[in-house]
Scaffold this motif. Structure first.
Motif, PDB file in Angstrom:
ATOM      1  N   ASN A   1       0.871  -1.174   0.000  1.00  8.55           N
ATOM      2  CA  ASN A   1       0.000   0.000   0.000  1.00  8.55           C
ATOM      3  C   ASN A   1       0.909   1.224   0.000  1.00  8.55           C
ATOM      4  N   VAL A   2       0.965   1.917  -1.137  1.00  9.62           N
ATOM      5  CA  VAL A   2       1.859   3.072  -1.285  1.00  9.62           C
ATOM      6  C   VAL A   2       1.093   4.384  -1.398  1.00  9.62           C
ATOM      7  N   GLN A   3      -0.215   4.368  -1.109  1.00  7.87           N
ATOM      8  CA  GLN A   3      -1.028   5.552  -1.347  1.00  7.87           C
ATOM      9  C   GLN A   3      -0.609   6.758  -0.515  1.00  7.87           C
ATOM     10  N   GLU A   4       0.008   6.541   0.637  1.00 16.49           N
ATOM     11  CA  GLU A   4       0.478   7.665   1.464  1.00 16.49           C
ATOM     12  C   GLU A   4       1.866   8.149   1.037  1.00 16.49           C
ATOM     13  N   LEU A   5       2.511   7.408   0.123  1.00 12.36           N
ATOM     14  CA  LEU A   5       3.905   7.684  -0.227  1.00 12.36           C
ATOM     15  C   LEU A   5       4.096   8.281  -1.612  1.00 12.36           C
ATOM     16  N   THR A   6       3.140   8.058  -2.510  1.00 13.87           N
ATOM     17  CA  THR A   6       3.326   8.503  -3.888  1.00 13.87           C
ATOM     18  C   THR A   6       1.981   8.734  -4.570  1.00 13.87           C
ATOM     19  N   PRO A   7       1.924   9.682  -5.483  1.00 10.20           N
ATOM     20  CA  PRO A   7       0.695   9.864  -6.271  1.00 10.20           C
ATOM     21  C   PRO A   7       0.627   8.896  -7.464  1.00 10.20           C
ATOM     22  N   LEU A   8       1.655   8.084  -7.668  1.00 10.25           N
ATOM     23  CA  LEU A   8       1.712   7.193  -8.821  1.00 10.25           C
ATOM     24  C   LEU A   8       0.634   6.125  -8.799  1.00 10.25           C
ATOM     25  N   ALA A   9       0.353   5.592  -7.614  1.00  8.88           N
ATOM     26  CA  ALA A   9      -0.603   4.495  -7.481  1.00  8.88           C
ATOM     27  C   ALA A   9      -0.953   4.346  -6.011  1.00  8.88           C
ATOM     28  N   ASP A  10      -1.997   3.565  -5.737  1.00  7.44           N
ATOM     29  CA  ASP A  10      -2.344   3.239  -4.355  1.00  7.44           C
ATOM     30  C   ASP A  10      -1.666   1.950  -3.906  1.00  7.44           C
ATOM     31  N   TYR A  11      -1.520   1.004  -4.847  1.00  7.63           N
ATOM     32  CA  TYR A  11      -0.927  -0.288  -4.518  1.00  7.63           C
ATOM     33  C   TYR A  11       0.064  -0.706  -5.592  1.00  7.63           C
ATOM     34  N   PHE A  12       1.168  -1.289  -5.136  1.00  6.42           N
ATOM     35  CA  PHE A  12       2.098  -1.985  -6.017  1.00  6.42           C
ATOM     36  C   PHE A  12       1.969  -3.474  -5.723  1.00  6.42           C
ATOM     37  N   VAL A  13       1.919  -4.269  -6.775  1.00  2.00           N
ATOM     38  CA  VAL A  13       2.021  -5.715  -6.655  1.00  2.00           C
ATOM     39  C   VAL A  13       3.344  -6.074  -7.315  1.00  2.00           C
ATOM     40  N   ILE A  14       4.185  -6.784  -6.581  1.00  2.00           N
ATOM     41  CA  ILE A  14       5.520  -7.123  -7.067  1.00  2.00           C
ATOM     42  C   ILE A  14       5.691  -8.636  -6.979  1.00  2.00           C
ATOM     43  N   CYS A  15       6.223  -9.224  -8.042  1.00  2.00           N
ATOM     44  CA  CYS A  15       6.473 -10.669  -8.014  1.00  2.00           C
ATOM     45  C   CYS A  15       7.658 -10.996  -8.902  1.00  2.00           C
ATOM     46  N   SER A  16       8.133 -12.225  -8.763  1.00  2.00           N
ATOM     47  CA  SER A  16       9.244 -12.719  -9.576  1.00  2.00           C
ATOM     48  C   SER A  16       8.775 -13.890 -10.432  1.00  2.00           C
ATOM     49  N   ALA A  17       9.346 -13.970 -11.620  1.00  2.00           N
ATOM     50  CA  ALA A  17       9.102 -15.086 -12.536  1.00  2.00           C
ATOM     51  C   ALA A  17      10.461 -15.501 -13.091  1.00  2.00           C
ATOM     52  N   SER A  18      10.686 -16.799 -13.214  1.00  2.00           N
ATOM     53  CA  SER A  18      12.028 -17.303 -13.464  1.00  2.00           C
ATOM     54  C   SER A  18      12.480 -17.300 -14.918  1.00  2.00           C
ATOM     55  N   SER A  19      11.558 -17.112 -15.858  1.00  3.19           N
ATOM     56  CA  SER A  19      11.940 -17.181 -17.267  1.00  3.19           C
ATOM     57  C   SER A  19      11.083 -16.206 -18.079  1.00  3.19           C
ATOM     58  N   ARG A  20      11.524 -15.959 -19.290  1.00  2.00           N
ATOM     59  CA  ARG A  20      10.755 -15.087 -20.179  1.00  2.00           C
ATOM     60  C   ARG A  20       9.331 -15.601 -20.385  1.00  2.00           C
ATOM     61  N   PRO A  21       9.140 -16.892 -20.708  1.00  2.00           N
ATOM     62  CA  PRO A  21       7.771 -17.379 -20.882  1.00  2.00           C
ATOM     63  C   PRO A  21       6.912 -17.213 -19.617  1.00  2.00           C
ATOM     64  N   GLN A  22       7.534 -17.408 -18.454  1.00  2.00           N
ATOM     65  CA  GLN A  22       6.755 -17.250 -17.227  1.00  2.00           C
ATOM     66  C   GLN A  22       6.410 -15.780 -16.982  1.00  2.00           C
ATOM     67  N   VAL A  23       7.333 -14.869 -17.237  1.00  3.19           N
ATOM     68  CA  VAL A  23       7.030 -13.436 -17.104  1.00  3.19           C
ATOM     69  C   VAL A  23       5.842 -13.081 -17.992  1.00  3.19           C
ATOM     70  N   GLU A  24       5.887 -13.536 -19.235  1.00  2.09           N
ATOM     71  CA  GLU A  24       4.798 -13.250 -20.174  1.00  2.09           C
ATOM     72  C   GLU A  24       3.485 -13.866 -19.700  1.00  2.09           C
ATOM     73  N   ALA A  25       3.534 -15.099 -19.197  1.00  5.58           N
ATOM     74  CA  ALA A  25       2.325 -15.777 -18.727  1.00  5.58           C
ATOM     75  C   ALA A  25       1.726 -15.071 -17.513  1.00  5.58           C
ATOM     76  N   VAL A  26       2.574 -14.638 -16.599  1.00  7.31           N
ATOM     77  CA  VAL A  26       2.092 -13.925 -15.415  1.00  7.31           C
ATOM     78  C   VAL A  26       1.448 -12.612 -15.836  1.00  7.31           C
ATOM     79  N   ALA A  27       2.108 -11.866 -16.696  1.00  9.49           N
ATOM     80  CA  ALA A  27       1.553 -10.583 -17.149  1.00  9.49           C
ATOM     81  C   ALA A  27       0.203 -10.781 -17.837  1.00  9.49           C
ATOM     82  N   ARG A  28       0.097 -11.781 -18.692  1.00  6.92           N
ATOM     83  CA  ARG A  28      -1.175 -12.081 -19.377  1.00  6.92           C
ATOM     84  C   ARG A  28      -2.267 -12.459 -18.380  1.00  6.92           C
ATOM     85  N   ALA A  29      -1.897 -13.300 -17.409  1.00  5.87           N
ATOM     86  CA  ALA A  29      -2.880 -13.757 -16.421  1.00  5.87           C
ATOM     87  C   ALA A  29      -3.414 -12.592 -15.597  1.00  5.87           C
TER      88      ALA A  29
END
Length: 117
Positions: free
Chosen positions: A28-56
């Motif tokens: 929850n970054v809403q008190e820290l920045t006007p950019l967004a209220d929430y950041f969701v951050i995650c890791s994916a181990s390969s290019r196909p997985q990054v693409e699959a996560v983003a699509r999902a």
């Protein structure tokens, strides 16, 4: 029922987990920045997985009626940023996540617990 912003962030995190992303964090970054209220951050181990996560994430939030305003980084698939307005999702390859370390940069943010399914 229209989901609130925290529900949208949680749904995005769940979509990441469903595609086996690791180290999923909701901040929850809403008190820290006007950019967004929430950041969701995650890791994916390969290019196909990054693409699959983003699509999902994009597809799951579309089911809620939440439109993705922009996607950056999909060509390289090392750090993909999905902009949903009040929620911004970051899908990292591990090396990039360690280098940019957004959790440290936004260290004063409240962390929202996410349950793995």
């Amino acid at each position: 029922m229209n989901p609130n912003v925290e529900q949208i962030a949680r749904r995005a995190a769940t979509a990441c987990l469903d595609k086996k992303a690791t180290d999923v964090v909701v901040m929850n970054v809403q008190e820290l920045t006007p950019l967004a209220d929430y950041f969701v951050i995650c890791s994916a181990s390969s290019r196909p997985q990054v693409e699959a996560v983003a699509r999902a994430v994009r597809d799951d939030l579309a089911e809620l009626g939440v439109t993705c305003r922009g996607i950056e980084g999909l060509d390289e698939a090392r750090w993909v940023l999905l902009d949903f307005g009040d929620v911004v999702v970051h899908v990292f390859r591990p090396e990039e996540r360690e280098f940019y370390h957004l959790e440290r940069l936004w260290g004063d943010a409240e962390w929202i617990p996410i349950e793995a399914n």
